[in-house]
Each structure stands twice: as structure tokens, then as C-alpha cells.
Design an enzyme around this catalytic site. Structure first.
Site, PDB file in Angstrom:
ATOM      1  N   GLY A   1       0.859  -1.192   0.000  1.00 26.65           N
ATOM      2  CA  GLY A   1       0.000   0.000   0.000  1.00 26.65           C
ATOM      3  C   GLY A   1       0.883   1.224   0.000  1.00 26.65           C
ATOM      4  O   GLY A   1       0.594   2.225   0.645  1.00 26.65           O
TER       5      GLY A   1
ATOM      6  N   HIS B   1      -1.910   3.324  16.814  1.00 30.40           N
ATOM      7  CA  HIS B   1      -0.916   4.398  16.754  1.00 30.40           C
ATOM      8  C   HIS B   1      -0.905   5.247  18.025  1.00 30.40           C
ATOM      9  O   HIS B   1       0.040   5.971  18.285  1.00 30.40           O
ATOM     10  CB  HIS B   1      -1.086   5.251  15.494  1.00 30.40           C
ATOM     11  CG  HIS B   1      -2.202   6.230  15.564  1.00 30.40           C
ATOM     12  ND1 HIS B   1      -3.487   5.905  15.269  1.00 30.40           N
ATOM     13  CD2 HIS B   1      -2.213   7.529  15.923  1.00 30.40           C
ATOM     14  CE1 HIS B   1      -4.244   6.963  15.435  1.00 30.40           C
ATOM     15  NE2 HIS B   1      -3.503   7.968  15.839  1.00 30.40           N
TER      16      HIS B   1
ATOM     17  N   LYS C   1       2.009   7.602  20.558  1.00 26.66           N
ATOM     18  CA  LYS C   1       1.931   9.005  20.984  1.00 26.66           C
ATOM     19  C   LYS C   1       2.831   9.164  22.202  1.00 26.66           C
ATOM     20  O   LYS C   1       2.738   8.384  23.160  1.00 26.66           O
ATOM     21  CB  LYS C   1       0.486   9.358  21.363  1.00 26.66           C
ATOM     22  CG  LYS C   1      -0.492   9.233  20.213  1.00 26.66           C
ATOM     23  CD  LYS C   1      -0.566  10.511  19.437  1.00 26.66           C
ATOM     24  CE  LYS C   1      -1.653  10.427  18.377  1.00 26.66           C
ATOM     25  NZ  LYS C   1      -1.606  11.589  17.475  1.00 26.66           N
TER      26      LYS C   1
ATOM     27  N   HIS D   1      -7.970   3.018  20.932  1.00 22.69           N
ATOM     28  CA  HIS D   1      -7.074   4.043  21.501  1.00 22.69           C
ATOM     29  C   HIS D   1      -7.333   4.315  22.984  1.00 22.69           C
ATOM     30  O   HIS D   1      -6.420   4.285  23.804  1.00 22.69           O
ATOM     31  CB  HIS D   1      -7.223   5.368  20.749  1.00 22.69           C
ATOM     32  CG  HIS D   1      -7.070   5.240  19.271  1.00 22.69           C
ATOM     33  ND1 HIS D   1      -6.213   4.339  18.690  1.00 22.69           N
ATOM     34  CD2 HIS D   1      -7.666   5.895  18.247  1.00 22.69           C
ATOM     35  CE1 HIS D   1      -6.288   4.457  17.380  1.00 22.69           C
ATOM     36  NE2 HIS D   1      -7.168   5.395  17.080  1.00 22.69           N
TER      37      HIS D   1
ATOM     38  N   LYS E   1     -16.794  13.601  17.213  1.00 20.96           N
ATOM     39  CA  LYS E   1     -16.461  14.434  16.054  1.00 20.96           C
ATOM     40  C   LYS E   1     -17.316  15.686  16.105  1.00 20.96           C
ATOM     41  O   LYS E   1     -18.334  15.723  16.800  1.00 20.96           O
ATOM     42  CB  LYS E   1     -16.760  13.651  14.781  1.00 20.96           C
ATOM     43  CG  LYS E   1     -15.875  12.428  14.641  1.00 20.96           C
ATOM     44  CD  LYS E   1     -15.683  12.053  13.182  1.00 20.96           C
ATOM     45  CE  LYS E   1     -14.610  11.008  13.018  1.00 20.96           C
ATOM     46  NZ  LYS E   1     -13.244  11.559  13.067  1.00 20.96           N
TER      47      LYS E   1
ATOM     48  N   ARG F   1      -6.411  12.299  32.128  1.00 23.28           N
ATOM     49  CA  ARG F   1      -6.331  13.140  33.329  1.00 23.28           C
ATOM     50  C   ARG F   1      -6.711  12.343  34.567  1.00 23.28           C
ATOM     51  O   ARG F   1      -7.789  11.755  34.624  1.00 23.28           O
ATOM     52  CB  ARG F   1      -7.295  14.308  33.155  1.00 23.28           C
ATOM     53  CG  ARG F   1      -7.396  15.220  34.345  1.00 23.28           C
ATOM     54  CD  ARG F   1      -8.529  16.207  34.134  1.00 23.28           C
ATOM     55  NE  ARG F   1      -8.579  17.157  35.221  1.00 23.28           N
ATOM     56  CZ  ARG F   1      -9.697  17.745  35.629  1.00 23.28           C
ATOM     57  NH1 ARG F   1     -10.844  17.515  35.026  1.00 23.28           N
ATOM     58  NH2 ARG F   1      -9.666  18.598  36.641  1.00 23.28           N
TER      59      ARG F   1
END
Ligand code: NAG
Ligand code: NAG
Ligand code: NAG
Ligand code: NAG
Length: 790
Positions: free
Chosen positions: A32, A204, A208, A267, A360, A370
Site C-alpha cells: 500500500g 498508533h 503518541k 485508543h 467528532k 487526566r
């Protein structure tokens, strides 16, 4: 061509000499290679890998691959490669040289047919042979849609495996399935081609920098965190990813997934695990890290419909209609916003609320984790004086700031009234500046703040971890399936729920604010009417009706709502009894209906006075208490093991005496009756919970029973028409002495008997349930719509 390049570069000294290259050669194949992800992140990440590892002793070649024919593919790929940027901390000269080398070491391949894969394998082998290089390993990065995985995996397994002694690493991108079943299926397929240690599933978020530093932070600050990283000190945790963009242009994906599958299942759950997992003794041991993480996942408490609030961006439906060619009447229930309340059952975290939120079309783009601590201090000084120092009365929090938002950088923030954290100086530096900025209710100057010395893109962090074989930065099959096992029941239960519509951006105001109430989430403000779906209001399933049944109060609703009402009524009764007498005596029935109630009590009623509650059984089957048929066994599984009730307050029925079951001369019923007389004032239970059988039986009192329907005996042995035949039961006269009796009836199967008993009078011999009539107490019926209306 590659061969010549490698060779010349070795001669020029641009690459390590062969002797130095004894670490071996690594071939990276990017499938890809001309797609969006590759263009935006992956090539840049591979270039960074090359820059970082050029003198590691490994030599590299990079093979971009796609379905496109050789020439157009080559052109597309090199257009991307030419635009590769130099990292800011790299000297322009060195970078230019390295970029030139990187381009020369890169090559395009068409990978479409099995011959193409065989040819790629042959090329790699030839190159290694001619250069006399030892092979270290091969990385295959799947930046392709998941439907293509199986075919590519088959080709790699059959023609592109490196020889023994060299490793294979295949890197996979989400989505990894859509629910537990599809994830299992996909995992099973991949496992037929690759071994577990060969697979690197990317999330991913784990790349971070702020997320990746959670575990090292906990490890390096054990001395400060050990006493406070638990339910006694942590008030709540918020794990948040807010986006400004909507799903426009991505609806064909988004409509099938929605925000929970897209962000929360992966995530945010990963970040949650890093916070809640136990720390292994040695963080460098990937195996141990993964094991602790799996345990943390498995100790999450199951989610229910009431654990979540969902919303949908107002314009989303029209985007779907346009992009997917749906008619005006197409209704989407896909959430674009979700807030979920998660609890862990581990001893460390029990009772601490973890709020996971993403959406979104919100008002800002920001991501953070937090941890807010309880504040036990009382400060005697005035606020003006207090504000000057690092007063104990200010909020205490630790924030892993993932990026964007007001700070616009990854950061770790620790309130100054907590402790000065230990941070690795080579990778994190202390930041001072913008002291007047307010973040999370405090001035920035109230925090110790650190940001990365060198900001790195998540993909380049992950690619480096793949190179180093750090499996703990990736999602194992076990972890993936455990996560889906956790999320799938919730996804199923809300699949038809209408999300609250929201206008988007700052217009959202407080529409999406939500709050926690006895373990549930609810929006804070009522739904604004003008935003209601134009296709008509959704049927509300949050109504209970109240009326009379057999001259007693009736509560009726859909089963889930009914159970939640019943659970709160039980809690209210309990609190009143404890306030009155210091104790609450509750007698519970067996069977399947109360299971939902038990689960609800265990999960949502943290204020229930369990410490002052005595639990009795209404009836029991004559089987050992450890038999799955035993009512006590079910009570234990669904309730006792999840609550803190003192052992000596639990009173199973003595069906098992002298190593035999329910033999009359063993006097089990008399023993139980004595225990009741000794502990329950006037033998009057505060609350008895009953069910109804399709034949009208209640407790284990069956039609035409010889015992228990009348007479002086408090506890009796009875015979059931179904197996196991022998039972022990409270008698009707004892039940009728109770202060409160709740009868729970649920399910279509109970419709006929419900109709029948609504018409009959007091006929306990025919319908034992009709004999329930507390002499000085109250009877309440809880009947769900299915039983009531059929
Ligand atoms: C890939 O395989 C097909 C069929 O075997 C062949 O026609 C094509 O030329 C191959 N592509 C390349 C770039 O070799
Ligand atoms: C993977 O390759 C091995 C070795 O060639 C072969 O035995 C095995 O059957 C392959 N697996 C599948 C599912 O094709
Ligand atoms: C932790 O494990 C790594 C890798 O196994 C090892 O090299 C290191 O010495 C260990 N550290 C400690 C403190 O035991
Ligand atoms: C027990 O019964 C007696 C007589 O019926 C009554 O006076 C007393 O209040 C009852 N005690 C309790 C705790 O209900």
C-alpha cells in the site's frame, strides 16, 4: 539496481563496511506504498528509521509495493519519496546525503500475483547472496484494507518467509474486526499464516509520546505514586479524544463503525490499560507488560446500556445520505459522540469512575488522560493568601497531554502540591512559560510541566519499536479479543438506540455534558426539542407505568428499566431499614429472573448498605451448595462475590447436613427456622423477593403442596414437579409476616400465568402465589411488558 547501489555505497563508505554490517540485512516491504497512510506518515517514519539506524550495523532496503503496474506505480511512489522532509534536529547536509541514499535503497514492486511475490523473494535472496550479507529479518507493513489481509498473508507465508535464523515481522493496521466474532475470525485466519510473535498490530496511540510515557512515568515515580495510585486517593479519571472534524468523506467506513469502534475500543482502552494495569517488576520485559495489561482488561466490569451516552452530529445523516446514496428516509443510529463510564473490579480501582469520551464535530481538538485525586485538605488561610503558594487545597492532578488543545504539544503535567516528578532528562524537558494559562481548572504555573525534547510522530515511534521487536507497543491477539469481549455487548445493546443529535462546534454548548448517577451516565440537560430527528420522535423506552395488580401496587416497564427500578426500590428499602433498626434482612429467591437484579445491584449501587445487610434464601434445591443448580451458587456468582457483605451475614439454607441432602431427621428446616428466629426480629423479614412459576408456584411452594401453604412451620421441605424434585422453602405464613414483599415477573413465557392470576382470588392450594398477602406489610408487583401484555 539495488544491488549496484548497496555495493557502491559500501565502497564509498556511505554505509557501514561489511564487517560492521555483521548485524545483518533488513528488508522492509511496505504494502500500500502509494496510499494515504503511507504518503502521510509511513514513508516519513521509514526514513526516520533509516536516519536513526544507519550506523546500527544493520543494512536496509525498502520495497514499496502496490497493485499498480510497475511504471505508473514507480512514478507515484517516488513522487512521495522526493517530498520526504528532514527532521528539524538533523543537519541539512547529512540529511541530504541520507535522503539520497534512502531513495537509492528504495524500490517499487507490483505485488498482485503469486509470481510477483515469488519474484520479490528471489530478488531479496539474490541481493543478499551477491553482497555476501547475512539476513537479519523482513518487515512487511500492511497498509491495505483488511479484506486484502488474507490473500497477502497467504502469499507471504508461502513465498516470502526469510530463511531460518532470520525473523519475520508483519505489521497490521486496524480495523481488526467489527465485534468479537469478526475479530476472532480474522485472528484465526491470520494465525494460520503467522506465529503470534510475528504479528505487530498497530494502535498508533501507543506511539503518541504522552501515552507511551505513562508506564515509564509510573515506573520512575513509584516512590510517589505507590501510596496514591489507587481507589483511596484517585477520585476519577478522564480519557478524552475530541475532534473538530466530522466524518464527511469517510462515511462508508464510519457508518459501519461509529465512534466507539473507531476510538474507544482501541485508543482510549489502551490508554486506560496503561493507567490501571499493575506495574511489572521490569518494564523492559515485554511479556510481563503484556500479561499485566491483559489482566487489567479482564478485570473491567461489564458495560450496560446505562453506562453510555451517545450523540450524533446533526449533519452526519445528510453526509451518509449523499455519500452512500441513501434515501431521505434513511435513519442512521451510528454515534459520532460517546461518553462511557468504565469501572474496574480490581482491588486497586474498585469504585473509581473512568470516563472515556470521544466525538467528532466538537468545539476543540484535544487529547488527554487526566487523573484527578481526592482532596482531603481543609485550608484555614483565605483564598487570596492560599493562591500565592502551592496550597494543599488546590486541585491535585496528573495529566498526560496527548496533543493539540491549549498547550499544542505533548506534555506531562503534575500539580505542584503533589510531587516533583522524576523525568528522563534526555527525552523530556521542564517547560516554564505561559504561567497565566488555565488548564484543567489550574494555572499552568501550578503544575510541573514537561514536554518532549524532540517531538516525534507516532508512526516513527512505532516503526522504531517494530525494528527493535518491542511487542509491548502492539496489540496481541489475546489483548485484542479481550477488548472486543469487553465492548461487544455494549455495542449490541445500543445498536438501535437513537443518539442525541448535536449541532456541532461551539454551538454544542452544554448539550453533550453528562453526569454520573449511581453508576450510570445521563446527559445533564434535556434534549433540545428543535433538534429532534425530523423523521419523527423515537419511541421512548424509558417509561415505567404504575397502577394496580391484584389490588396491590404494580410497576411495569420493559425489562431493563424494570430491573433498574426494582434495584433502586430495594436499595431504598434497605436504607430505610438500616436507618430504623441498624439491619436489613433480605430474603432472595432462586431462578433466572433475579439474576439481572443481582447483577444490577452489584454494579450500580455503590451506596447499598451491604455491611448491614443479612442475606437469606427464600428457597433452595436439594443439591450441594457448590452445584450450579443451587440457588446459593447463583447468588454467589452474580451477587455475593461482587459485593462486600460480611460472611456471617450470609445465610444459605442447610440442605446439606451429615453428608446427605434434605433428609427429614437431619432437621434442616428447623435449623434454618431457629436461625431466623434468633436474628430476625419477630421473624419478620424487611424484604422478601419472590418470583412466579408458569404453574403459579412461588418460592418452592408448588400447587397442592402438602407443606408450607399453611400451618405453623416457618421452613419446610417440599416436592417440585421438575428436577431436582426435593426443595427447601420458606412457608407462606412466614413470607406473609414480612414488612415488604416484591414479586418479580418477567418474559413472554409468563404472560399466561400473569393473566390467570390477575383474575383469581385467594386460592393458595391451586396457585400458591395467590396466597401471598403480607398481614401487616406491603406487596408490590414488578411485571415487565412482555409478561403483562404478551
Ligand atoms: C506480476 O505478475 C503478473 C502475472 O504473473 C505479470 O504479468 C506481471 O508482469 C508481474 N509484474 C511485475 C512487475 O513483474
Ligand atoms: C504456511 O506455510 C507453511 C510452510 O510453507 C505451510 O506448511 C502452511 O500450510 C502454510 N499455512 C497456510 C495456512 O497456508
Ligand atoms: C530488565 O530486563 C531487561 C531485559 O530482560 C534486562 O536487560 C535488565 O537488566 C532488567 N533490569 C532489571 C533492573 O532487572
Ligand atoms: C414484634 O411484635 C410485637 C407484637 O406483635 C410488636 O409489638 C413489636 O413492635 C414487633 N417488633 C418489631 C421489631 O417489629
Amino acid at each position: 539496481m539495488l544491488r549496484r547501489v548497496l555495493c557502491t555505497m559500501l565502497l564509498m563508505g556511505a554505509l557501514p563496511s561489511l564487517a560492521e554490517a555483521s548485524q545483518g540485512h533488513i528488508s522492509v516491504v511496505l504494502l500500500g506504498a502509494t496510499g494515504d497512510l503511507a504518503k502521510k506518515y509511513l514513508w516519513q517514519g521509514l526514513f526516520q528509521l533509516y536516519i536513526d539506524q544507519v550506523s546500527s550495523g544493520h543494512s536496509f532496503t525498502f520495497h514499496g509495493a502496490a497493485l499498480t503496474d510497475l511504471e505508473p506505480g514507480q512514478k507515484l511512489m517516488f513522487d512521495v519519496l522526493k517530498k520526504l522532509a528532514c527532521p528539524p534536529d538533523e543537519s541539512p547536509n547529512r540529511c541530504a546525503v541520507l535522503k539520497d541514499q534512502f531513495l537509492k535503497l528504495s524500490q517499487y514492486h507490483q505485488l498482485k500475483t503469486s509470481e510477483n511475490y515469488t519474484a520479490l523473494n528471489r530478488e531479496i535472496e539474490m541481493l543478499l547472496h551477491q553482497e555476501g550479507l547475512k539476513e537479519a529479518g523482513r518487515i512487511f507493513y500492511f497498509s491495505v484494507p483488511p479484506f486484502a489481509y488474507t490473500e497477502i498473508a497467504r502469499h507471504i507465508n508461502s513465498s516470502c518467509r526469510p530463511p531460518p535464523g532470520a525473523w519475520l515481522r508483519v505489521v497490521l493496521e486496524k480495523p481488526f474486526g467489527h465485534d468479537l466474532e469478526s475479530a476472532q475470525q480474522m485472528a484465526a485466519e491470520l494465525m494460520s499464516f503467522f506465529r503470534e510473535e510475528e504479528m505487530y498490530r498497530v494502535d498508533h496511540y501507543l506511539g503518541k509520546q504522552a501515552v507511551a510515557h505513562i508506564l515509564p512515568f509510573r515506573d520512575q515515580n513509584r516512590q510517589f505514586l505507590d501510596p496514591i495510585w489507587n481507589r483511596h486517593h484517585v477520585e476519577r479519571v478522564e480519557i478524552v479524544l475530541k475532534e473538530i472534524v466530522d466524518a464527511k468523506g469517510r462515511t462508508s467506513f464510519y457508518e459501519q463503525y461509529g465512534v466507539i469502534r473507531d476510538v474507544l475500543q482501541n485508543h482510549l482502552t489502551e490508554a486506560l490499560m496503561f493507567l490501571t494495569m499493575e506495574l511489572p517488576g521490569n518494564l523492559s520485559k515485554a511479556e510481563e507488560v503484556l500479561q499485566c495489561k491483559l489482566q487489567a482488561l479482564q478485570s473491567l466490569r461489564g458495560l450496560e446500556k446505562q453506562s453510555v451516552v451517545v450523540g450524533q452530529y446533526q449533519a452526519y445523516a445528510s453526509h451518509v445520505q449523499e455519500e452512500l446514496q441513501k434515501g431521505q428516509d434513511y435513519v442512521s443510529t451510528t454515534p459520532t459522540f460517546a461518553g462511557v463510564l468504565v469501572h474496574s473490579d480490581s482491588l486497586r480501582w474498585e469504585g473509581v469512575p473512568f470516563l472515556l469520551t470521544s466525538g467528532k464535530a466538537l468545539d476543540e481538538r484535544v487529547g488527554y488522560v487526566r487523573v484527578l485525586f481526592k482532596n482531603r485538605a481543609y485550608c484555614t488561610q483565605s483564598e487570596a493568601l492560599r493562591d500565592a503558594g502551592h496550597s494543599q487545597c488546590k486541585p491535585k492532578q496528573i495529566v498526560f497531554y496527548i496533543g493539540h488543545g491549549a498547550l499544542n504539544t505533548p506534555a506531562v503535567l503534575v500539580s505542584r502540591n503533589l510531587f516533583r516528578p522524576i523525568m528522563p532528562k534526555s527525552t523530556w524537558r521542564e517547560v516554564v512559560g505561559q504561567p497565566d494559562l488555565h488548564v484543567f481548572g489550574q494555572l499552568l504555573s501550578d503544575y510541573y510541566m514537561y514536554s518532549p525534547v524532540k517531538e516525534r510522530d507516532a508512526y516513527s515511534v512505532l516503526i522504531s519499536n517494530i525494528y527493535h521487536g518491542r511487542k509491548d507497543f502492539f496489540i496481541t491477539t489475546e489483548n485484542l479479543l479481550a477488548s472486543w469481549a469487553f465492548w461487544t455487548p455494549l455495542l449490541n445493546s445500543i445498536s438501535h438506540q437513537a443518539p442525541r443529535l448535536y449541532p456541532g462546534g461551539v454551538e454544542n454548548q452544554h448539550f453533550l455534558d453528562f453526569e454520573m448517577m449511581s453508576g450510570e451516565l445521563a446527559f445533564t440537560v434535556a434534549e433540545p426539542v428543535e433538534l429532534l430527528n425530523p423523521s419523527g420522535p423515537m419511541p421512548s423506552d424509558y417509561k415505567t407505568i404504575q397502577s394496580k395488580f391484584r389490588q396491590s401496587p404494580l410497576v411495569s416497564a420493559w425489562s431493563e428499566v424494570l430491573i433498574s427500578q426494582l434495584a433502586s426500590d430495594v436499595e431504598k428499602t434497605a436504607s430505610r431499614a438500616v436507618a430504623r433498626s441498624g439491619q436489613f434482612h433480605l430474603a432472595l429467591s432462586g431462578g433466572s429472573s433475579p439474576v439481572a437484579l443481582f447483577q444490577r445491584l452489584a454494579r450500580h449501587h455503590y451506596d447499598f448498605p451491604w455491611r448491614h445487610t443479612h442475606l437469606w434464601l427464600v428457597d433452595e434445591r436439594c443439591v450441594p451448595l457448590t452445584d450450579p443448580e443451587s440457588n446459593f451458587f447463583s447468588l454467589h456468582n452474580h451477587l455475593l462475590q461482587n459485593i462486600r457483605v460480611p460472611y456471617f451475614n450470609v445465610h444459605p439454607m442447610p440442605v446439606h447436613l451429615h453428608q446427605r441432602l434434605c433428609v427429614e431427621e437431619d432437621g434442616g428446616p428447623e435449623l434454618y427456622a431457629k436461625e431466623i428466629m434468633a436474628l430476625v426480629a419477630n421473624a419478620s423479614f424487611d424484604l422478601v423477593l419472590l418470583g412466579v412459576g408458569t404453574d403459579g408456584h412461588t418460592a418452592s411452594l408448588f400447587p397442592h403442596s402438602e407443606n408450607g401453604l399453611e400451618g405453623a412451620q416457618a421452613v419446610v421441605l417440599t416436592e417440585s414437579p421438575v428436577k431436582p424434585h426435593q426443595r427447601m422453602s420458606l412457608s407462606l405464613p412466614l413470607i406473609n409476616k414480612a414488612q415488604q414483599v416484591f414479586v418479580l415477573v418477567m418474559g413472554k413465557g409468563k404472560h399466561d400465568i400473569t393473566t390467570q392470576i390477575s383474575r383469581v382470588g385467594h386460592e393458595p392450594r391451586k396457585w400458591p402465589i395467590s396466597g401471598v398477602n403480607p398481614s401487616s406489610g406491603q406487596l408490590v408487583w414488578y411485571v415487565d411488558y412482555e409478561a403483562l401484555l404478551g
